[in-house]
Design an enzyme around this catalytic site. Structure first.
Site, mmCIF file in Angstrom:
data_model
loop_
_atom_site.group_PDB
_atom_site.id
_atom_site.type_symbol
_atom_site.label_atom_id
_atom_site.label_comp_id
_atom_site.label_asym_id
_atom_site.label_seq_id
_atom_site.Cartn_x
_atom_site.Cartn_y
_atom_site.Cartn_z
ATOM 1 N N LYS A 38 0.614 -4.470 -7.072
ATOM 2 C CA LYS A 38 0.840 -4.152 -5.652
ATOM 3 C C LYS A 38 0.202 -2.794 -5.321
ATOM 4 O O LYS A 38 -0.125 -2.021 -6.234
ATOM 5 C CB LYS A 38 2.337 -4.146 -5.353
ATOM 6 N N TYR A 268 -5.989 28.341 5.369
ATOM 7 C CA TYR A 268 -5.092 28.372 6.533
ATOM 8 C C TYR A 268 -3.875 29.249 6.262
ATOM 9 O O TYR A 268 -3.241 29.147 5.210
ATOM 10 C CB TYR A 268 -4.570 26.964 6.826
HETATM 11 C C1 LIG Z 1 7.251 -2.781 -8.497
HETATM 12 C C2 LIG Z 1 8.072 -3.828 -9.128
HETATM 13 C C3 LIG Z 1 7.955 -4.083 -10.517
HETATM 14 C C4 LIG Z 1 7.143 -3.199 -11.437
HETATM 15 O O1 LIG Z 1 7.899 -2.048 -11.776
HETATM 16 P P1 LIG Z 1 7.310 -0.946 -12.783
HETATM 17 O O2 LIG Z 1 8.413 0.043 -12.922
HETATM 18 O O3 LIG Z 1 6.121 -0.355 -12.115
HETATM 19 O O4 LIG Z 1 6.954 -1.654 -14.023
HETATM 20 C C5 LIG Z 1 8.637 -5.178 -11.031
HETATM 21 N N1 LIG Z 1 9.428 -5.952 -10.234
HETATM 22 C C6 LIG Z 1 9.584 -5.715 -8.918
HETATM 23 C C7 LIG Z 1 10.473 -6.610 -8.121
HETATM 24 C C8 LIG Z 1 8.938 -4.636 -8.321
HETATM 25 O O5 LIG Z 1 9.111 -4.395 -7.023
#
Ligand SMILES: *Cc1c(COP(=O)(O)O)cnc(C)c1O
Length: 426
Positions: A38, A268
């Site tokens: 993601k 700045y």
């Molecule tokens: C983001 C997510 C993961 C991955 O988690 P990590 O800590 O990055 O391994 C797994 N399951 C769900 C539902 C998530 O939202």
């Protein structure tokens, strides 16, 4: 890197493949991996990472947060199953079904709508039932009433209840009681469904922290996100259990060098004033690239293998660093914002700590304006990379491996942990 003088992110796909293999070794046989990609692969690039695993048999598929992300992968030619972990909205059901994208389902209405969309296209809607066992985000509550509804959904025509999953809220914390409770609730749902003659083929609960600290909860699928990119979910997990290699470096080049007199304000607000005659270099990167403004007067970069600290405020597109004690810094010299140079290393974790930005968030926020350049597995041990020395004071890739992990053996065809930093340093 002539085309990317200003800044580029160097993504080591060999490290990503290596990390995937380490996580698989941790869970052992029986379960398959889901690569969580993601937010464009936590800022590393979802498509190249998915392509990397298309032919890896123990990788079942991919998980993303939105239908748009899933469709983007399909349009790039990714064929393995893709699961949307978040909400797929009703207007997207048709597209979801056409592309055979798996969706998290947590109400009866969702399942009904998806099955109807599938019927219209004479296809199957693949459903992954989400159970809320303690995250308090989305999911059917873990209850007998939910089991009744899920058993009904599992009989819907044009739909297949392919998976059931839950998400741990505290698996990365030292106190493991809550995770054990969550897992118990998940198992109770599995049993409640069995009592209703409903068997769902793919069960899943482990995220990276779960794989590291609860490999026994693997079931059929485990979901590895942050670990694929070479970072541990937190400092509280058993880092010696799995050896990870950082996959991202952020490289820029000096855009200007000048001498300033005592009393000269920098950037700045003049929050830094030179206390003496100084040499100052400008780095052409800023918060518009995701380099946090909270690193003002706090961050550092590596030039000629030495640390140059940030002077004054980070601007949208530029910031200044102190090169007074680094001889011969010139226009176009390399500045490493994240990565190794000589004996020094700046990690995402260090910059996250300094900037107050969570390390997951840090990589997600690296801007679209930064080109990503990919090194393929094996390619990372080029002669240039052998120059990298031992970072002082940080955990090296490989250092996190306890003696137990040495048994894992070397994944075939990949650079070994630490190899990219020069063998003399191991
Ligand atoms: C983001 C997510 C993961 C991955 O988690 P990590 O800590 O990055 O391994 C797994 N399951 C769900 C539902 C998530 O939202």
């Amino acid at each position: 890197m002539g085309r990317h003088n200003r800044v580029y992110a160097k993504i080591d796909l060999g490290a990503v493949a290596y990390n995937m293999e380490q996580m698989k070794l941790r869970i052992g046989g029986g379960a398959q991996m889901v690569a969580v990609i993601k937010t464009d692969g936590y800022g590393h690039g979802a498509v190249p990472i998915a392509e990397l695993f298309e032919k890896t048999d123990y990788v079942w598929g991919y998980a993303v947060a939105t239908l748009e992300e899933a469709v983007g992968l399909r349009e790039a030619g990714i064929r393995k199953p893709i699961l949307v972990l978040g909400c797929v909205f009703p207007d997207q059901y048709g597209e979801m079904v056409s592309y055979e994208i798996r969706a998290a389902v947590y109400t009866k209405e969702m399942a009904t709508g998806m099955a109807e969309a599938a019927k219209k296209k004479n296809k199957t809607a693949y459903l992954h039932i989400k159970i809320d066992t303690g995250m308090g985000r989305i999911g059917f509550p873990a209850s007998d009433e939910s089991a009744d509804v899920i058993a009904e959904i599992a009989k819907f025509p044009y739909a297949k209840a392919e998976g059931m999953f839950t998400h741990f809220a505290k698996a990365d914390e030292t106190d493991k009681a809550f995770t054990l409770k969550q897992h118990e609730r998940f198992i109770r749902m599995q049993k409640a469904l069995e009592e209703r003659n409903t068997v769902i083929p793919y069960l899943s609960c482990d995220n990276s922290a779960g794989i590291i600290d609860f490999p026994e909860f693997k079931h059929h699928l485990v979901r590895a996100g942050i670990s694929l990119y070479g970072m541990y979910p937190s400092d509280e997990v058993d880092k010696s259990a799995v050896c990870l290699r950082p996959a991202l470096e952020l490289i820029s080049h000096v855009s200007y060098v000048k001498e300033v007199e005592e009393g000269t304000p920098i950037s700045y607000g003049g929050t830094f004033t030179a206390p003496k005659r100084m040499r100052v270099a400008t780095i052409p990167v800023g918060y518009g690239d995701g380099y946090p403004r909270t690193l003002s007067n706090k961050g550092a970069v590596l030039i000629h293998g030495k640390r140059a600290r940030v002077l004054g405020r980070v601007c949208m597109d530029q910031f200044m660093v102190d090169v007074t004690d680094i001889p011969n810094v010139r226009f176009m010299d390399q500045a490493t914002l994240i990565g190794c140079d000589g004996n020094e290393r700046i990690s995402v974790e260090e910059l996250s700590r300094l900037s107050g930005r969570f390390h997951y968030e840090f990589v997600c926020c690296l801007g679209k304006r930064i080109p990503r350049v990919y090194t393929l597995p094996g390619e990372a041990c080029g002669p240039k990379d052998m120059e990298y020395g031992m970072p002082s004071g940080y955990t090296l890739p490989g250092e996190a491996c306890g003696p137990k992990d040495m048994e894992y053996g070397m994944p075939s065809g990949y650079t070994s942990p630490g190899e990219a930093c020069g063998s003399k340093d191991i």
